[in-house]
Scaffold this motif. Structure first.
Motif, short mmCIF file in Angstrom:
data_model
loop_
_atom_site.label_atom_id
_atom_site.label_comp_id
_atom_site.label_asym_id
_atom_site.label_seq_id
_atom_site.Cartn_x
_atom_site.Cartn_y
_atom_site.Cartn_z
N THR A 1 6.58 -4.56 10.33
CA THR A 1 5.30 -3.36 10.87
C THR A 1 5.31 -2.61 9.49
O THR A 1 4.74 -2.46 9.60
CB THR A 1 5.17 -2.64 11.82
N LEU A 2 6.20 -1.92 9.50
CA LEU A 2 6.48 -1.48 7.82
C LEU A 2 6.22 -2.62 6.54
O LEU A 2 4.84 -2.13 5.70
CB LEU A 2 8.12 -1.01 7.47
N LEU A 3 6.27 -3.37 6.48
CA LEU A 3 5.97 -4.37 5.39
C LEU A 3 4.38 -4.80 5.56
O LEU A 3 3.73 -4.19 4.85
CB LEU A 3 6.76 -6.70 5.58
N ASP A 4 3.83 -4.33 6.83
CA ASP A 4 2.47 -4.67 7.23
C ASP A 4 1.85 -3.42 6.84
O ASP A 4 0.73 -3.80 6.36
CB ASP A 4 2.35 -5.44 8.44
N SER A 5 2.08 -2.19 6.47
CA SER A 5 1.45 -1.23 6.80
C SER A 5 1.72 -1.16 4.97
O SER A 5 0.90 0.00 4.61
CB SER A 5 2.51 0.19 7.33
N GLY A 6 2.39 -1.69 4.27
CA GLY A 6 2.77 -1.30 2.92
C GLY A 6 3.49 -1.04 2.03
O GLY A 6 3.59 -0.32 1.27
N SER B 1 0.56 -12.94 14.37
CA SER B 1 -0.92 -12.68 15.38
C SER B 1 0.31 -11.54 16.25
O SER B 1 -0.91 -10.37 17.07
CB SER B 1 -0.41 -13.76 16.08
N VAL B 2 1.08 -11.25 16.48
CA VAL B 2 1.64 -9.91 16.97
C VAL B 2 1.25 -8.97 16.15
O VAL B 2 0.87 -7.56 17.56
CB VAL B 2 3.14 -10.45 18.04
N LEU B 3 0.74 -9.15 15.20
CA LEU B 3 0.97 -7.51 14.73
C LEU B 3 -0.76 -6.68 14.79
O LEU B 3 -0.88 -6.07 15.00
CB LEU B 3 1.39 -7.62 13.51
N GLU B 4 -1.45 -8.23 14.54
CA GLU B 4 -3.12 -8.04 15.01
C GLU B 4 -3.25 -6.93 16.70
O GLU B 4 -3.71 -7.15 16.69
CB GLU B 4 -3.13 -9.23 14.89
N LYS B 5 -2.68 -8.18 17.51
CA LYS B 5 -2.55 -8.44 18.48
C LYS B 5 -1.70 -6.32 18.83
O LYS B 5 -3.01 -5.72 19.67
CB LYS B 5 -1.67 -8.60 19.20
N MET B 6 -1.50 -5.69 17.90
CA MET B 6 -0.62 -4.55 18.71
C MET B 6 -1.54 -3.58 18.40
O MET B 6 -1.79 -2.42 18.49
CB MET B 6 0.72 -4.55 18.26
N LYS B 7 -1.87 -3.75 16.42
CA LYS B 7 -3.40 -3.48 16.38
C LYS B 7 -4.23 -2.68 17.08
O LYS B 7 -5.39 -1.68 17.41
CB LYS B 7 -3.46 -3.95 15.17
N GLU B 8 -5.06 -4.51 17.98
CA GLU B 8 -5.68 -4.27 18.62
C GLU B 8 -5.57 -3.33 19.62
O GLU B 8 -6.37 -2.64 20.25
CB GLU B 8 -6.57 -5.47 19.14
#
Length: 103
Positions: A55-60, A93-100
């Motif tokens: 999640t942290l990598l995905d957030s930059g 997939s999971v990170l996108e679903k969590m954002k949604e």
């Protein structure tokens, strides 16, 4: 255009049973209880840490900040990053679903 992902591990009947069982869990409490019984504390902490790193990598966030915030090793951070970039799309997939679900 979504990128295509190869299946990295051949699906086996025994692993399919585990994934089918996970899909039967309906609440966070059921999920928590199942994984408490299934995994050791160390295994759970490792998975929790990897997900937090993802999640942290995905957030930059950069490696050094993630290392400081999570206590994850640089090897773990690197492994998660490789999975985000070259994996089969599970994290994405999971990170996108969590954002949604937060929207």
């Amino acid at each position: 255009m979504p990128r295509e992902h190869k299946t990295k591990i051949a699906k086996k009947e025994k692993s399919e049973l585990l994934y089918q069982a996970i899909l039967k869990l309906e609440t966070e409490e059921e999920c928590y209880n199942f994984f408490q019984d299934l995994c050791t504390i160390a295994e759970l902490r490792a998975m929790e840490q990897r997900y937090e790193v993802a999640t942290l990598l995905d957030s930059g966030m950069i490696y050094s900040e993630i290392l400081e915030q999570t206590g994850a090793s640089s090897a773990t951070i690197s492994r998660v990053n490789r999975s985000l970039i070259n994996g089969v799309g599970g994290y994405e997939s999971v990170l996108e679903k969590m954002k949604e679900s937060k929207e």
